[in-house]
Design a protein around this motif. Sequence first.
Motif, PDB file in Angstrom:
ATOM      1  N   LEU A  98      -6.141  -3.038  -9.343  1.00  0.00           N
ATOM      2  CA  LEU A  98      -7.040  -3.282  -8.217  1.00  0.00           C
ATOM      3  C   LEU A  98      -6.288  -3.709  -6.955  1.00  0.00           C
ATOM      4  N   GLY A  99      -4.954  -3.685  -7.010  1.00  0.00           N
ATOM      5  CA  GLY A  99      -4.153  -4.072  -5.847  1.00  0.00           C
ATOM      6  C   GLY A  99      -3.469  -2.863  -5.243  1.00  0.00           C
ATOM      7  N   PRO A 100      -4.058  -2.221  -4.242  1.00  0.00           N
ATOM      8  CA  PRO A 100      -3.483  -0.992  -3.689  1.00  0.00           C
ATOM      9  C   PRO A 100      -2.099  -1.173  -3.088  1.00  0.00           C
ATOM     10  N   ASP A 101      -1.789  -2.360  -2.542  1.00  0.00           N
ATOM     11  CA  ASP A 101      -0.470  -2.548  -1.949  1.00  0.00           C
ATOM     12  C   ASP A 101       0.618  -2.591  -3.019  1.00  0.00           C
ATOM     13  N   HIS A 102       0.358  -3.254  -4.141  1.00  0.00           N
ATOM     14  CA  HIS A 102       1.338  -3.262  -5.228  1.00  0.00           C
ATOM     15  C   HIS A 102       1.526  -1.849  -5.798  1.00  0.00           C
ATOM     16  N   LEU A 103       0.435  -1.129  -5.958  1.00  0.00           N
ATOM     17  CA  LEU A 103       0.517   0.242  -6.482  1.00  0.00           C
ATOM     18  C   LEU A 103       1.317   1.137  -5.555  1.00  0.00           C
ATOM     19  N   LEU A 104       1.062   1.030  -4.249  1.00  0.00           N
ATOM     20  CA  LEU A 104       1.763   1.895  -3.292  1.00  0.00           C
ATOM     21  C   LEU A 104       3.254   1.587  -3.278  1.00  0.00           C
ATOM     22  N   PHE A 105       3.615   0.321  -3.403  1.00  0.00           N
ATOM     23  CA  PHE A 105       5.031  -0.045  -3.448  1.00  0.00           C
ATOM     24  C   PHE A 105       5.711   0.615  -4.642  1.00  0.00           C
ATOM     25  N   ILE A 106       5.069   0.549  -5.803  1.00  0.00           N
ATOM     26  CA  ILE A 106       5.637   1.165  -7.012  1.00  0.00           C
ATOM     27  C   ILE A 106       5.746   2.676  -6.838  1.00  0.00           C
ATOM     28  N   VAL A 129       3.417   6.696   3.240  1.00  0.00           N
ATOM     29  CA  VAL A 129       3.619   5.326   2.763  1.00  0.00           C
ATOM     30  C   VAL A 129       3.833   4.376   3.939  1.00  0.00           C
ATOM     31  N   ILE A 130       4.681   4.803   4.893  1.00  0.00           N
ATOM     32  CA  ILE A 130       4.953   3.974   6.076  1.00  0.00           C
ATOM     33  C   ILE A 130       3.674   3.756   6.884  1.00  0.00           C
ATOM     34  N   ALA A 131       2.880   4.804   7.037  1.00  0.00           N
ATOM     35  CA  ALA A 131       1.637   4.691   7.806  1.00  0.00           C
ATOM     36  C   ALA A 131       0.689   3.682   7.174  1.00  0.00           C
ATOM     37  N   MET A 132       0.551   3.745   5.842  1.00  0.00           N
ATOM     38  CA  MET A 132      -0.345   2.818   5.162  1.00  0.00           C
ATOM     39  C   MET A 132       0.196   1.401   5.222  1.00  0.00           C
ATOM     40  N   GLY A 133       1.506   1.253   5.013  1.00  0.00           N
ATOM     41  CA  GLY A 133       2.117  -0.070   5.120  1.00  0.00           C
ATOM     42  C   GLY A 133       1.992  -0.631   6.523  1.00  0.00           C
ATOM     43  N   GLY A 134       2.154   0.240   7.527  1.00  0.00           N
ATOM     44  CA  GLY A 134       2.010  -0.192   8.920  1.00  0.00           C
ATOM     45  C   GLY A 134       0.595  -0.652   9.226  1.00  0.00           C
ATOM     46  N   PHE A 135      -0.374   0.066   8.684  1.00  0.00           N
ATOM     47  CA  PHE A 135      -1.781  -0.331   8.877  1.00  0.00           C
ATOM     48  C   PHE A 135      -2.020  -1.723   8.306  1.00  0.00           C
TER      49      PHE A 135
END
Length: 288
Positions: free
Chosen positions: A109-117, A269-275
Motif C-alpha cells: 500500500l506504499g507506492p513510494d516504496h514500491l516505485l523505489f524498488i 520514475v523521476i517525474a513521479m518522485g519529483g511530484f
Amino acid sequence: FVLRQGGQTLTGKIVRLDYERPDTLDYQTSKFSLIMRYERPAELADKPFEITNSLFDYLPNAQTILSLRGLQKQIGPGQTVNYDPTQVAANLWANIRDFAVLGAEHIFLGPDHLLFILALLLTSNSFWTLVKTLTGFTVAHSITLVLSALDVITIPTLATEILIAVSIIWVGVENIFFPKLEKHRFFLAGAFGLVHGFGFSYILREIGLPEEGLAWTLLSFNIGVEIAQVMVCALVWPILIALKKKFDREAQYGGMGWPKAVKIGSWAVIAMGGFWLIERVAGAFTSA
C-alpha cells in the motif's frame, strides 16, 4: 468501548485523552490517544475479555488501535476482539501474525516504496545484481526500522517522506546518466534503505509496540516487509528480463533497444518522485 470480562460488563472512565496534530501530508488524518481505566472484581482477573469498539460508530473509516496487556490490534467501528490472558502463546502468535501482515501491507500500500524498488530493478540485469541490491536495501532498512521503532533514533515523518522522494529521483537519474554505477547498487540501496527504514517504522510508532514479545513483534513486521518485497521482485523481475530480450531483438531490426526503454521508464520514475517531492516540500511549509 464496551468491555466485558467473564461475562460481566465493566464500567470505565477516561483517565487521559490527547490529540496529536498529524505530522504527514494527509491533513484529514487525526490521531487521538485515549487511556481508560475499568474497575473489575478480583475474581475476574484471569477471565477472557471481549472488547467491542463503539467509539466511532459515526465514522465508518476510522481505525482504532487497541493496546491491552501486550495485545496490539486494529479494531474498526463495531468490531469485537476476544482476548484470553491465560493463552500466552496464542496471544504472542496472534501478534506475530498480525504484525507480519501489517509489514507486508505497508509495502503493497506504499507506492513510494514500491516505485523505489521497481526503479532499482530496471537496471538489475542479472540475478546476482538483484540479490546484492535487495540485500543492501534489506540490511539497511532493518537497522533504522528497529532503532526508530524503539525511539533510539528518530527524524520527523515529513522529513523522511521528503528524503524518500529524493531517493526515488536519484535512482531514476542514476539509471539514465550513470548506468555504469550499477555495480555499486549495493551501497546505494543500503544508503537509501536507511531512509526507507524510518518510513517503515512510523506505522509501528503510531500503533505502539507490545511490552510482551517485543523482539518477535519487530522481527515479524520486518519479515512481512521482506516477504512483500520478494513477492514484488519475483513478479516484476522476470517480466523485465522478458521485456529486455524483446527490446534487444527488436533493436536488431531498427526498433527501440532496452537501454532506451530503461531511460524512458526512469524519466517516468523521476517525474513521479519529483511530484512527491514538490508535494511534500509544499506540505512542510504549509504545516510550519
